[in-house]
Scaffold this motif. Sequence first.
Motif, mmCIF file in Angstrom:
data_model
loop_
_atom_site.group_PDB
_atom_site.id
_atom_site.type_symbol
_atom_site.label_atom_id
_atom_site.label_comp_id
_atom_site.label_asym_id
_atom_site.label_seq_id
_atom_site.Cartn_x
_atom_site.Cartn_y
_atom_site.Cartn_z
ATOM 1 N N LEU A 1 0.828 -1.206 0.000
ATOM 2 C CA LEU A 1 0.000 0.000 0.000
ATOM 3 C C LEU A 1 0.864 1.257 0.000
ATOM 4 C CD1 LEU A 1 -2.624 -1.016 2.718
ATOM 5 C CD2 LEU A 1 -2.914 -1.094 0.241
ATOM 6 N N SER A 2 2.201 1.071 -0.008
ATOM 7 C CA SER A 2 3.077 2.213 0.215
ATOM 8 C C SER A 2 2.813 3.415 -0.699
ATOM 9 C CB SER A 2 4.540 1.795 0.157
ATOM 10 O OG SER A 2 4.849 1.324 -1.126
ATOM 11 N N PRO A 3 2.372 3.191 -1.972
ATOM 12 C CA PRO A 3 2.074 4.395 -2.770
ATOM 13 C C PRO A 3 0.976 5.239 -2.133
ATOM 14 C CG PRO A 3 2.180 2.451 -4.171
ATOM 15 C CD PRO A 3 2.207 1.970 -2.744
ATOM 16 N N LEU A 4 0.146 4.605 -1.268
ATOM 17 C CA LEU A 4 -0.942 5.339 -0.613
ATOM 18 C C LEU A 4 -0.497 5.947 0.711
ATOM 19 C CD1 LEU A 4 -3.762 2.683 -1.114
ATOM 20 C CD2 LEU A 4 -3.245 4.656 -2.582
ATOM 21 N N LEU A 5 0.724 5.665 1.131
ATOM 22 C CA LEU A 5 1.189 6.126 2.441
ATOM 23 C C LEU A 5 2.385 7.079 2.304
ATOM 24 C CD1 LEU A 5 1.200 2.673 4.319
ATOM 25 C CD2 LEU A 5 -0.459 4.498 4.639
ATOM 26 N N PRO A 6 2.204 8.212 1.630
ATOM 27 C CA PRO A 6 3.348 9.108 1.435
ATOM 28 C C PRO A 6 3.657 9.876 2.713
ATOM 29 C CG PRO A 6 1.376 10.157 0.611
ATOM 30 C CD PRO A 6 0.960 8.802 1.120
ATOM 31 N N ALA A 7 4.698 10.709 2.657
ATOM 32 C CA ALA A 7 5.028 11.569 3.798
ATOM 33 C C ALA A 7 3.812 12.386 4.164
ATOM 34 C CB ALA A 7 6.184 12.492 3.427
ATOM 35 N N GLY A 8 3.577 12.533 5.455
ATOM 36 C CA GLY A 8 2.453 13.347 5.897
ATOM 37 C C GLY A 8 1.114 12.653 5.741
ATOM 38 N N ILE B 1 22.550 5.368 -0.754
ATOM 39 C CA ILE B 1 21.101 5.473 -0.963
ATOM 40 C C ILE B 1 20.757 5.060 -2.393
ATOM 41 C CG2 ILE B 1 19.074 6.959 -0.734
ATOM 42 C CD1 ILE B 1 20.758 6.525 1.870
ATOM 43 N N PHE B 2 20.182 3.873 -2.503
ATOM 44 C CA PHE B 2 19.753 3.348 -3.798
ATOM 45 C C PHE B 2 18.495 2.519 -3.560
ATOM 46 C CE2 PHE B 2 21.414 -0.903 -2.833
ATOM 47 C CZ PHE B 2 22.356 -0.607 -1.865
ATOM 48 N N SER B 3 17.824 2.141 -4.609
ATOM 49 C CA SER B 3 16.513 1.508 -4.448
ATOM 50 C C SER B 3 16.615 0.158 -3.742
ATOM 51 C CB SER B 3 15.844 1.331 -5.819
ATOM 52 O OG SER B 3 14.502 0.935 -5.619
ATOM 53 N N ASN B 4 15.716 -0.055 -2.786
ATOM 54 C CA ASN B 4 15.672 -1.295 -2.007
ATOM 55 C C ASN B 4 16.995 -1.576 -1.297
ATOM 56 O OD1 ASN B 4 12.936 -2.133 -2.508
ATOM 57 N ND2 ASN B 4 13.585 -2.502 -4.625
ATOM 58 N N ASN B 5 17.525 -0.517 -0.689
ATOM 59 C CA ASN B 5 18.798 -0.639 0.034
ATOM 60 C C ASN B 5 18.587 -1.096 1.472
ATOM 61 O OD1 ASN B 5 17.505 1.684 0.774
ATOM 62 N ND2 ASN B 5 19.351 2.940 0.938
ATOM 63 N N ASP B 6 17.383 -1.603 1.776
ATOM 64 C CA ASP B 6 17.062 -1.912 3.168
ATOM 65 C C ASP B 6 16.885 -3.395 3.427
ATOM 66 O OD1 ASP B 6 14.755 -2.048 1.597
ATOM 67 O OD2 ASP B 6 13.464 -1.766 3.350
ATOM 68 N N ARG B 7 17.197 -4.240 2.466
ATOM 69 C CA ARG B 7 16.884 -5.657 2.662
ATOM 70 C C ARG B 7 17.815 -6.291 3.693
ATOM 71 N NH1 ARG B 7 13.268 -6.644 -1.136
ATOM 72 N NH2 ARG B 7 13.418 -5.627 -3.164
ATOM 73 N N PRO C 1 12.391 5.893 -12.782
ATOM 74 C CA PRO C 1 12.162 7.218 -12.204
ATOM 75 C C PRO C 1 12.101 7.130 -10.675
ATOM 76 C CG PRO C 1 10.192 6.420 -13.348
ATOM 77 C CD PRO C 1 11.291 5.449 -13.648
ATOM 78 N N VAL C 2 12.437 8.224 -10.002
ATOM 79 C CA VAL C 2 12.505 8.209 -8.537
ATOM 80 C C VAL C 2 11.213 7.668 -7.921
ATOM 81 C CG1 VAL C 2 12.775 9.621 -6.461
ATOM 82 C CG2 VAL C 2 14.131 10.126 -8.480
ATOM 83 N N GLY C 3 10.079 8.062 -8.528
ATOM 84 C CA GLY C 3 8.780 7.642 -7.993
ATOM 85 C C GLY C 3 8.575 6.144 -7.970
ATOM 86 N N LYS C 4 9.319 5.427 -8.780
ATOM 87 C CA LYS C 4 9.154 3.969 -8.855
ATOM 88 C C LYS C 4 10.198 3.238 -8.014
ATOM 89 C CE LYS C 4 5.972 3.917 -12.223
ATOM 90 N NZ LYS C 4 4.597 3.539 -11.912
ATOM 91 N N THR C 5 11.001 3.966 -7.281
ATOM 92 C CA THR C 5 12.069 3.321 -6.517
ATOM 93 C C THR C 5 11.786 3.448 -5.018
ATOM 94 O OG1 THR C 5 13.358 5.354 -6.406
ATOM 95 C CG2 THR C 5 13.773 3.908 -8.279
ATOM 96 N N THR D 1 11.871 7.644 2.731
ATOM 97 C CA THR D 1 12.706 7.454 1.550
ATOM 98 C C THR D 1 13.078 8.798 0.959
ATOM 99 O OG1 THR D 1 10.848 7.455 0.029
ATOM 100 C CG2 THR D 1 11.442 5.332 1.003
ATOM 101 N N ALA D 2 14.012 8.764 0.019
ATOM 102 C CA ALA D 2 14.409 9.979 -0.695
ATOM 103 C C ALA D 2 13.184 10.615 -1.349
ATOM 104 C CB ALA D 2 15.466 9.638 -1.744
ATOM 105 N N LYS D 3 12.257 9.743 -1.779
ATOM 106 C CA LYS D 3 11.016 10.202 -2.395
ATOM 107 C C LYS D 3 10.227 11.101 -1.445
ATOM 108 C CE LYS D 3 8.638 6.587 -3.238
ATOM 109 N NZ LYS D 3 8.042 5.320 -3.697
ATOM 110 N N ASP D 4 10.144 10.687 -0.192
ATOM 111 C CA ASP D 4 9.386 11.444 0.808
ATOM 112 C C ASP D 4 9.994 12.824 1.022
ATOM 113 O OD1 ASP D 4 7.546 9.358 1.351
ATOM 114 O OD2 ASP D 4 9.033 8.384 2.637
ATOM 115 N N VAL D 5 11.323 12.867 1.081
ATOM 116 C CA VAL D 5 11.993 14.155 1.282
ATOM 117 C C VAL D 5 11.713 15.070 0.101
ATOM 118 C CG1 VAL D 5 14.250 15.278 1.434
ATOM 119 C CG2 VAL D 5 13.773 13.239 2.810
#
Lengths: 91, 1003
Positions: free
Chosen positions: B118-125, B300-306, B518-522, B533-537
């Motif tokens: 659901l993360s696309p529905l849970l942005p910053a704020g 900081i790169f996509s899926n760097n948290d596994r 694109p950043v939005g997809k990472t 994520t960087a996206k949230d900032v």
Amino acid sequence: MFIINCPYCGERDQTEFSCGGEAHIERPKQPTELSDDQWAEYLFMRKNIKGVQFERWNHAHGCRKWFNMVRDTSNDKIQAVYKMGEKPPVK
Amino acid sequence: MSKNLRINKNNFIDQTTRISFRFNGQKLFGYKGDTLASALLANNIHLVGRSFKYHRPRGIMTCGSEEPNAIVQIGNDPSLTDPNVRATEIELYEGLEASSQNCWPSVNFDIGGINNFLSPLLPAGFYYKTFMWPASFWEKYEYFIRHSAGLGKAPTKSDPDIYDHQYSHCDILVVGGGISGIISAKLSAEKGLDTILIDDKSFLGGSTIYQENECYKINSVNSNKWLANEIESLKNYPNLLIKNRTSLAAFHGYNYLLARENLTDHLSINERKGKVRQRLWKIRAKKVIIASGSIERPLIFSNNDRPGIILSSSIKKYIDYYGVKTGENISLFTNNDSAYETAISLKKSGVKVNVIVDIRKNSNSLIVQEALELGLKVLWESTVVDTQGYKRIKSFEVMKLSDDGNSVIGNKAKHNCDCLGISGGWTPMVHLFTQSGGKLKFRNDDNVFIPDENKTPSDQISVGSCNGEFKLNEIIVNTIENLKSFLSLSNTCYDGIKIICPDEKSKRNIWLLPSDKPVGKTKPFLDFQNDSTAKDVKLALREGFKSIEHVKRYTTTGMGTDQGKLSNMHALGIIADTTGTNMGELGTTTFRPPYTPLTFGAIVGRNVGEFFDHTRKTAIHNWHVKNKAEFENVGQWKRPWYFPKNGENMQQAVQRESKAARDSAGILDASTLGKIDIQGTDASEFLNRVYTNAWSKLEIGKCRYGLMLNEDGMVYDDGVTTRLSENHYIMTTTTGGAANVLSKLEDYLQTEWPELDVYLTTVTDQYSTISICGPNSKKILAKIVPGLDLSDSNFPHMSFKDTKIRNVNCRIMRISFTGEHSYEINIQSNYAEDLWIKCMEAGKEFNLTPYGTETMHLLRAEKGFIITGQDTDGTLTPSDLQMDWIIGKKKFDFIGKRSLYRSDTIREDRKQLVGLLTDDPKEVLEEGAQLVENINTKPVEMLGHVTSSYFSPNLNKSIALAVVKSGKKLKGKKLIVPMENKNINVTITDTVFYDKENKRLNA
């Protein structure tokens, strides 16, 4: 937390002291002769300076003596302490 | 799953002492010296918890206090369980039980993982935006939000462990036991200074102590061997105190520092019994040397948290210090040289290192050369663009970087791995420096904030990598040089030291690495614990947040238990890049204490339970307890509230006590009233100045009631003062006001009127006071003091007698707070209980009834006597209380006099004290209830409120005192007290309800 050099006891932790606000505000000798404005000035008006401030302190959990202190409120450096009635260091 | 990844090599773990522990119920083994994290990794367990927001699987990422992911719940005892403990810090002990947090039903299958999809529905704020409307729904939202908030579970029972506080004063405090801290401590101790060295680990030596590499030599021996010898030599200094397992929490002004020492958390449960768990050190250091080191940055790169993605330097520590392989097919991803040291360590330990992905174009430093010679494969000018593997990394994808580093080019190559080490350079730990008031400066060369030497508070210095020195030779040479001037040393034991170390040529810094998507997809995670994520900032910036402090709060980047130790620099970098600002101008968020979380136990120390606050008991307290008194807290005093008999409730007991006091006799322990002994030739003049009425003409042996004001004219305290001799008075104050009155009087004496010859001494505890009132009080006293003439002519109301009761001196005042004929006997406290018992015996035939504060309040209210602090609140003048009679108008001056005719204090519509009677005599008003005249005009005007209210058994009706606007003029007026379910009709009356003529005083 300051270390305060009580003029009677020497260096002590700040927790032993309480602050009594701005120093060198003398209670008027003839209050009845003052206008409302003049009395209000004595009663309510206190400075709150960023920088060098003259303050009253009491060694409440020590000798219980009141004394004066010069403190820079911007860095909390205590520049002088002196007994009540003594002349303040030149501003 | 259960695989042994321990290697047999000469490391720091005692592999002969096996320790069993449980993780999520599974029984596992480790060794003495392990942390929970190293033991889990040795068992091939990476997945430790779920992330806060998206419930993504997360693993151990670091080896220290900066750990954002591997935080666990220790134990499950409801009073001992400890939430949010970093697995990387807790030392393994026999029987340790740890479990994952923020997951249900288990860390392997977590329902909350749905949030990840659901993360696309849970942005910053998200919460701010979603739960705004409708506003009335907030309470329902709150229930669910509170349920999903938080990580660990707080204990539900009180903590049985013992915590201590200890003060310490020293010449030098060294914070950090790495190589620069060791050198500092030795130089300080060598000079003979009283020195404390603290370090949060169980061992000293920082990261140098396990740096087994021929490239690093000090005086011709490997740096780790040299340092081990230095640590050994510290034992020779009796003036050096070393505190391990001690974490500095806060650095306050005047070099006041708080440090928490862990004393038992590494012991098995049985070994802990009776020992202090943690000690909070309160250290005053003349000078402080900060050697807090630095921590490695992630990339900081996509899926760097596994799980399986670990800081490169931590992989090195796990293999070199703990002898634990973090994987069997490891790759590294770096922007600097330090990952190559990890690669060499792994290779030498026989671990397969697949590739090193390096975003730099090349590097030819000594350490890189060594790695290449060992046959390690490097992919230069490349970046990881994505990773795969849900509960453990399985593979990663690499692409070439464009020249400017802003995009990727060419084909994607996939590499398999079970562990990926990442290294983004180093961040100096400047927390303590900034907590103390130091200001940072930004160094553009390697993108670090370091202490500004021109904006460093006095009597402190930062040395080593926390000061931005990262090369071994710089660290040692600069530390020695800086300490020479800081400690005024002319020469040192380190003069002529020879250091060999690799010279790092370059670091390439890219805050957010480019991707083919694109950043939005990472999902490039910045703050691992808070899932930002960087996206949230970037979103926050687009939505108009500019200040770094606002971005932090909006995205939660840098919040949580790790306080952004890993994430803050990248967040700043991305903001700077996106907004085109220089990072130095952007600044940092504020570093606040504590550096790592403190337990509540450590903060409160021994100040728990009955030690939480002082309790003052009167000398007669034991009798009150024996006679089943209910107690009321008045300030720190325990005062009898009422004495219930035969299952009475408070109402019933008070009615009985009040009636007995007026019908026959009552007895009250009044010892808590403040007593100030006043002596000196100017004592009378002093009283003239502090009380509103005149004192000079008070005869010796007489008592007088006095009202004390503040300089603003408002009533401050009241009480009876007695003239014992020409220059000797005893003043009584209210119970709660005693200490403040004494301080205030001392203040005036010392600062405004130093010419007065007056001495004040508190004697509250030295004398106890027994008050006997009622029509039979005289007969009772006659039995106790048979020789004393109690006639009205010899001992009238408002006078006192010095006498003896069975050879013990006592002072008896004939004064009354109830309106009855009444005596107060003051006696040395150690005779008080005995005298009380004598009084009870003498009063038996008169039904002498002990009463408490509640009856005292009721009796005085019947007489309209005020209680300062109940009927007054610092806004009432004597005139407002209808007590104009007590103002000595002829007196030249007294405290507060001038204020009594300020334009505001002479207003006629001030709130004034009045009496109230309810139309229904059975209806008792609530204290604090509002008074209004007209309930229908809106807004309803509040005219005042009820200050005291009781049902009077002596009048058989409800009575109350209140303050009401223009009350003095409103006698007879009907008002309304609106309550929740009804309106109560009342009439304004005089304040005196009982015995208006004061006949009973002499009855």
